[in-house]
Design a protein around this motif. Structure first.
Motif, PDB file in Angstrom:
ATOM      1  N   ARG A   1       1.691  14.144  -1.339  1.00 17.61           N
ATOM      2  CA  ARG A   1       2.566  15.589  -0.218  1.00 17.61           C
ATOM      3  C   ARG A   1       2.020  16.778   0.680  1.00 17.61           C
ATOM      4  NH1 ARG A   1       4.724  15.245  -5.701  1.00 17.61           N
ATOM      5  NH2 ARG A   1       6.176  14.192  -5.808  1.00 17.61           N
ATOM      6  N   LYS A   2       1.373  16.452   0.192  1.00 15.68           N
ATOM      7  CA  LYS A   2       0.534  17.909   1.576  1.00 15.68           C
ATOM      8  C   LYS A   2      -0.184  17.076   3.239  1.00 15.68           C
ATOM      9  CE  LYS A   2      -2.062  20.580  -1.156  1.00 15.68           C
ATOM     10  NZ  LYS A   2      -3.254  20.997  -2.786  1.00 15.68           N
ATOM     11  N   GLY A   3       0.156  15.730   2.560  1.00 19.44           N
ATOM     12  CA  GLY A   3      -0.448  15.282   3.893  1.00 19.44           C
ATOM     13  C   GLY A   3       0.563  14.746   4.699  1.00 19.44           C
ATOM     14  N   VAL A   4       1.630  15.218   3.976  1.00 22.21           N
ATOM     15  CA  VAL A   4       3.164  14.285   4.340  1.00 22.21           C
ATOM     16  C   VAL A   4       3.966  15.360   5.743  1.00 22.21           C
ATOM     17  CG1 VAL A   4       5.700  13.886   4.175  1.00 22.21           C
ATOM     18  CG2 VAL A   4       3.908  12.460   3.287  1.00 22.21           C
ATOM     19  N   ALA A   5       3.478  16.974   4.396  1.00 18.84           N
ATOM     20  CA  ALA A   5       4.164  17.848   5.422  1.00 18.84           C
ATOM     21  C   ALA A   5       3.440  18.201   5.878  1.00 18.84           C
ATOM     22  CB  ALA A   5       3.417  19.180   4.045  1.00 18.84           C
ATOM     23  N   THR A   6       2.362  18.287   6.305  1.00 19.23           N
ATOM     24  CA  THR A   6       0.815  18.238   7.431  1.00 19.23           C
ATOM     25  C   THR A   6       1.189  17.278   8.779  1.00 19.23           C
ATOM     26  OG1 THR A   6      -0.599  17.503   6.751  1.00 19.23           O
ATOM     27  CG2 THR A   6      -0.713  19.739   5.428  1.00 19.23           C
ATOM     28  N   GLY A   7       2.070  16.483   8.308  1.00 19.80           N
ATOM     29  CA  GLY A   7       2.373  14.742   9.264  1.00 19.80           C
ATOM     30  C   GLY A   7       1.114  14.802   9.624  1.00 19.80           C
ATOM     31  N   GLU A   8       0.051  14.438   8.208  1.00 16.90           N
ATOM     32  CA  GLU A   8      -1.111  13.639   8.477  1.00 16.90           C
ATOM     33  C   GLU A   8      -0.620  12.210   7.751  1.00 16.90           C
ATOM     34  OE1 GLU A   8      -5.115  13.045   6.310  1.00 16.90           O
ATOM     35  OE2 GLU A   8      -3.964  15.085   5.716  1.00 16.90           O
ATOM     36  N   LEU A   9       0.419  12.301   6.757  1.00 16.71           N
ATOM     37  CA  LEU A   9       0.897  10.724   6.173  1.00 16.71           C
ATOM     38  C   LEU A   9       2.397  10.899   6.468  1.00 16.71           C
ATOM     39  CD1 LEU A   9      -1.341  11.072   3.017  1.00 16.71           C
ATOM     40  CD2 LEU A   9      -1.889  10.132   5.315  1.00 16.71           C
ATOM     41  N   VAL A  10       2.432   9.445   6.350  1.00  9.72           N
ATOM     42  CA  VAL A  10       4.464   9.004   6.654  1.00  9.72           C
ATOM     43  C   VAL A  10       4.638   8.327   4.855  1.00  9.72           C
ATOM     44  CG1 VAL A  10       5.454   8.201   7.539  1.00  9.72           C
ATOM     45  CG2 VAL A  10       3.909   9.255   8.895  1.00  9.72           C
ATOM     46  N   THR A  11       5.990   9.251   4.390  1.00  6.46           N
ATOM     47  CA  THR A  11       6.041   7.966   3.497  1.00  6.46           C
ATOM     48  C   THR A  11       6.860   8.813   2.924  1.00  6.46           C
ATOM     49  OG1 THR A  11       5.162   6.968   1.075  1.00  6.46           O
ATOM     50  CG2 THR A  11       4.557   8.657   1.472  1.00  6.46           C
ATOM     51  N   ASP A  12       8.225   7.997   2.074  1.00  6.54           N
ATOM     52  CA  ASP A  12       9.130   8.809   1.621  1.00  6.54           C
ATOM     53  C   ASP A  12       9.243   8.536  -0.759  1.00  6.54           C
ATOM     54  OD1 ASP A  12      10.045   6.269   1.438  1.00  6.54           O
ATOM     55  OD2 ASP A  12      12.015   6.009   1.846  1.00  6.54           O
ATOM     56  N   ASN A  13       8.126   8.225  -0.340  1.00  9.02           N
ATOM     57  CA  ASN A  13       7.801   8.539  -2.364  1.00  9.02           C
ATOM     58  C   ASN A  13       6.663   8.431  -2.500  1.00  9.02           C
ATOM     59  OD1 ASN A  13       8.272   7.214  -4.311  1.00  9.02           O
ATOM     60  ND2 ASN A  13       9.424   5.888  -4.232  1.00  9.02           N
ATOM     61  N   PRO A  14       6.142   9.530  -2.527  1.00  6.92           N
ATOM     62  CA  PRO A  14       4.770   9.925  -2.730  1.00  6.92           C
ATOM     63  C   PRO A  14       4.137   9.210  -4.151  1.00  6.92           C
ATOM     64  CG  PRO A  14       5.719  12.067  -1.718  1.00  6.92           C
ATOM     65  CD  PRO A  14       6.937  10.816  -1.439  1.00  6.92           C
ATOM     66  N   ASP A  15       5.783   9.688  -5.174  1.00  2.61           N
ATOM     67  CA  ASP A  15       5.000   9.373  -6.574  1.00  2.61           C
ATOM     68  C   ASP A  15       4.686   7.835  -7.219  1.00  2.61           C
ATOM     69  OD1 ASP A  15       5.506  11.665  -7.046  1.00  2.61           O
ATOM     70  OD2 ASP A  15       7.384  11.725  -7.645  1.00  2.61           O
ATOM     71  N   GLN A  16       5.363   7.537  -5.848  1.00  2.00           N
ATOM     72  CA  GLN A  16       5.553   5.710  -6.132  1.00  2.00           C
ATOM     73  C   GLN A  16       4.579   5.181  -5.498  1.00  2.00           C
ATOM     74  OE1 GLN A  16       8.190   2.795  -3.894  1.00  2.00           O
ATOM     75  NE2 GLN A  16       8.001   1.863  -5.531  1.00  2.00           N
ATOM     76  N   ILE A  17       3.683   5.501  -4.253  1.00  3.01           N
ATOM     77  CA  ILE A  17       2.998   5.320  -3.455  1.00  3.01           C
ATOM     78  C   ILE A  17       0.882   5.643  -4.931  1.00  3.01           C
ATOM     79  CG2 ILE A  17       1.009   5.537  -1.373  1.00  3.01           C
ATOM     80  CD1 ILE A  17       3.613   3.938  -0.893  1.00  3.01           C
ATOM     81  N   ALA A  18       0.905   6.829  -4.624  1.00  4.57           N
ATOM     82  CA  ALA A  18       0.187   7.733  -6.702  1.00  4.57           C
ATOM     83  C   ALA A  18      -0.223   6.446  -7.007  1.00  4.57           C
ATOM     84  CB  ALA A  18       0.628   9.159  -5.952  1.00  4.57           C
ATOM     85  N   ALA A  19       1.341   5.745  -8.348  1.00  2.85           N
ATOM     86  CA  ALA A  19       0.929   5.281  -8.827  1.00  2.85           C
ATOM     87  C   ALA A  19       0.401   3.746  -8.328  1.00  2.85           C
ATOM     88  CB  ALA A  19       2.486   4.961  -9.320  1.00  2.85           C
ATOM     89  N   LEU A  20       0.687   3.587  -7.409  1.00  2.82           N
ATOM     90  CA  LEU A  20       0.078   2.058  -7.355  1.00  2.82           C
ATOM     91  C   LEU A  20      -1.085   2.098  -6.929  1.00  2.82           C
ATOM     92  CD1 LEU A  20       0.376  -0.669  -6.276  1.00  2.82           C
ATOM     93  CD2 LEU A  20       1.277   0.279  -4.061  1.00  2.82           C
ATOM     94  N   TYR A  21      -1.657   3.348  -6.059  1.00  2.00           N
ATOM     95  CA  TYR A  21      -2.716   4.095  -6.027  1.00  2.00           C
ATOM     96  C   TYR A  21      -4.149   3.855  -7.306  1.00  2.00           C
ATOM     97  CZ  TYR A  21      -7.107   6.598  -3.291  1.00  2.00           C
ATOM     98  OH  TYR A  21      -8.469   6.433  -3.513  1.00  2.00           O
ATOM     99  N   ILE A  22      -3.780   4.593  -7.711  1.00  2.00           N
ATOM    100  CA  ILE A  22      -4.077   5.060  -9.022  1.00  2.00           C
ATOM    101  C   ILE A  22      -4.553   3.460  -9.945  1.00  2.00           C
ATOM    102  CG2 ILE A  22      -3.764   5.912 -11.279  1.00  2.00           C
ATOM    103  CD1 ILE A  22      -5.463   7.885  -8.899  1.00  2.00           C
ATOM    104  N   GLN A  23      -3.196   3.092 -10.293  1.00  2.00           N
ATOM    105  CA  GLN A  23      -3.416   1.346 -10.620  1.00  2.00           C
ATOM    106  C   GLN A  23      -4.122   0.690 -10.232  1.00  2.00           C
ATOM    107  OE1 GLN A  23      -2.024   0.775 -13.876  1.00  2.00           O
ATOM    108  NE2 GLN A  23      -0.700   2.208 -14.487  1.00  2.00           N
ATOM    109  N   SER A  24      -4.381   0.655  -9.139  1.00  2.00           N
ATOM    110  CA  SER A  24      -5.210  -0.445  -8.128  1.00  2.00           C
ATOM    111  C   SER A  24      -5.996   0.218  -8.134  1.00  2.00           C
ATOM    112  CB  SER A  24      -4.803  -0.423  -6.510  1.00  2.00           C
ATOM    113  OG  SER A  24      -3.346  -0.713  -6.254  1.00  2.00           O
ATOM    114  N   MET A  25      -7.328   1.679  -8.558  1.00  2.00           N
ATOM    115  CA  MET A  25      -8.187   2.112  -8.796  1.00  2.00           C
ATOM    116  C   MET A  25      -8.789   1.454  -9.738  1.00  2.00           C
ATOM    117  SD  MET A  25     -10.277   3.413  -5.908  1.00  2.00           S
ATOM    118  CE  MET A  25      -9.323   4.415  -4.396  1.00  2.00           C
TER     119      MET A  25
END
Length: 201
Positions: free
Chosen positions: A136-160
């Motif tokens: 979310r912080k990355g999206v707020a600063t324009g560094e990252l682009v996604t409209d679903n941080p929670d889903q991306i985070a869940a996918l990232y952690i499950q992959s890790m």
């Protein structure tokens, strides 16, 4: 005061068990040895923990608290979302190497610890929420682009987690060599790089 003394004693037992489990392994440590380290009777340990299984889980929860303190501090001091995600990897790596003798898989397989699944689910959710906050912080600063941080985070952690367990899941063992630890670290860095690049496009 009595309650404070009980809490302090319980914490001392967990610290003593954590130290011995980390050095010798949980399965090779007896309640007698922990009592000897503390210069108290084994009965004193059983006053706070009904059995070794309960103490083992309390030790894992303590280690988890230490892990989240380190990983939250790492995320808070990172300059960018990319740095925060990449900086989490060595924290995870060092934590896994330091506490590999706590025998996580033994606890996960142990049917006597019925609430262990809930404990690990909550830990996974906490780590996922931390990553979602970074995104979310990355999206707020324009560094990252996604409209679903929670889903991306869940996918990232499950992959890790999948990478973390891939080498030991076949037999659900905690015995991982230094080479295997390093291989998992390298995989996690590569996976983080793929995720970050995908979120920047």
């Amino acid at each position: 005061m009595h309650t404070e003394n009980r809490d302090e004693m319980r914490e001392r037992i967990i610290e003593a068990a954590l130290k011995r489990f980390t050095h010798y392994g949980a399965s090779k440590t007896t309640m007698n040895e922990i009592a000897d380290d503390m210069h108290c009777s084994k009965a004193s340990l059983y006053y706070y923990f009904p059995d070794k299984h309960a103490l083992h889980l309390a030790v894992l929860e303590k280690a988890g608290e230490m892990y989240f303190q380190e990983i939250e501090q790492s995320a808070a001091t990172a300059a960018t979302a990319q740095d925060a995600l990449l900086d989490m990897i060595p924290v995870r790596h060092n934590f896994a190497r330091r506490f590999c003798r706590l025998e996580l898989f033994k606890v996960l397989k142990d049917k006597q610890l019925l609430h262990s699944d809930e404990t690990f689910r909550l830990a996974r959710e906490k780590e996922t929420a931390l990553v979602a906050g970074i995104i979310r912080k990355g999206v707020a600063t324009g560094e990252l682009v996604t409209d679903n941080p929670d889903q991306i985070a869940a996918l990232y952690i499950q992959s890790m987690i999948g990478l973390r367990l891939s080498l030991s899941a076949r037999e659900l063992t905690d015995d991982i060599s230094e080479e295997e630890f390093e291989l998992v670290r390298q995989w996690q860095v590569q996976l983080a790089d793929i995720f970050i690049k995908g979120l920047k496009s």
